[in-house]
Design an enzyme around this catalytic site. Sequence first.
Site, PDB file in Angstrom:
ATOM      1  N   TYR A 142       0.814  -1.213   0.000  1.00  0.00           N
ATOM      2  CA  TYR A 142       0.000   0.000   0.000  1.00  0.00           C
ATOM      3  C   TYR A 142       0.851   1.268   0.000  1.00  0.00           C
ATOM      4  CZ  TYR A 142       1.402  -0.423   4.851  1.00  0.00           C
ATOM      5  OH  TYR A 142       2.157  -0.564   5.990  1.00  0.00           O
ATOM      6  N   LYS A 174       0.068   7.614   6.596  1.00  0.00           N
ATOM      7  CA  LYS A 174       0.068   6.508   5.639  1.00  0.00           C
ATOM      8  C   LYS A 174       0.149   7.119   4.247  1.00  0.00           C
ATOM      9  CE  LYS A 174      -2.621   2.464   4.153  1.00  0.00           C
ATOM     10  NZ  LYS A 174      -3.822   1.638   4.426  1.00  0.00           N
ATOM     11  N   ASP A 230      -9.229  -8.252   6.874  1.00  0.00           N
ATOM     12  CA  ASP A 230      -7.779  -8.468   6.991  1.00  0.00           C
ATOM     13  C   ASP A 230      -7.345  -8.290   8.439  1.00  0.00           C
ATOM     14  OD1 ASP A 230      -5.233  -9.122   6.162  1.00  0.00           O
ATOM     15  OD2 ASP A 230      -4.717  -7.077   5.552  1.00  0.00           O
TER      16      ASP A 230
END
Length: 326
Positions: free
Chosen positions: A43, A61, A164
Amino acid sequence: MSRTWESNRIRAVTRCSFVGGGAEMGQTSQDYDVVEEIGTGSYGIVYKARDQVSGLVVALKQIRVQGSASGVPATTFREIGLLKRLCRLRCQLVVKLLNVITTPLPENSDIQITLVFEHVEQDLASFISSFPPPCLPDELVKSIEFKILKGLDFLHSNRIVHRDLKPQNVLVSDRGQVVKLADFGLSRMYSSNSVLTTVVVTLWYRAPEVLLNAAYATPVDIWSAACIFAELASRTALLQGNTELEQLRKIFRLLGSPAEEAWPQSSSIPWRSFSGEAGVPLSTAVPNLTGNGQDLLREMLRFDPTQRITAQDSVNHVYFEGMSLP
């Protein structure tokens, strides 16, 4: 990669600021001083950083997208949408999204999307591995698992399946008192007629219905939470397969082979491939759990997802008697 990271700073030209669970769009600039890199994956990269204006420590992120905003992957849009929804719902057990920043990269037409989250000290995998041997105290295991299941109950009651769940996607404070579910890149809203992809959940925490390419929904999160539960109690992963078939074999060696009538008819894998496994007592595989803990783990590891205990029923299990959120 933009050279701004080399100077330990990201300068945003667009900021989506979340106030009171809502979102306000505005053109502004914001600097974050990067302290250290704390994670990386397909990612992108996650950094620990400090907001220069407020002094708040955050997690960034960073996702790099080729081309214009129209090229942003659907998973990124989906994650941002879910996180904004969760922010409005104000659940203390889900990591909070603070900002969404879009930064054009000057050297080409790429853009950089940065999700700004509240910072929590570490993930559960690091917490477990750093805890002094031989095992985590019973009350700490119970407290962390209770909060994970309460978080799942919140998600499932809002028609969200995480897809997940694993120790790396659960954030905890140094003493394990704060627990937050994180990384919603694979999460989805679902309905009774949803068609969900089978490429989900890290292998060791993947439910048998996903491994068998059968229909699935929220029970996949309960299976993952069960594997985490066992790992909390034993400090080692419960089912460590290297391939999907090996993972299935380890599941059935632990639980025993299911009845043929329970086998998903849609699966291309024949039942006879895994028949004849007797299984072992869970008390042998996870000896540190108490009797009530063993019972809860057993209910969470039901092969048939329709028979698997729900998140709501899990938090009301006798194992958690007397437990509540602060």
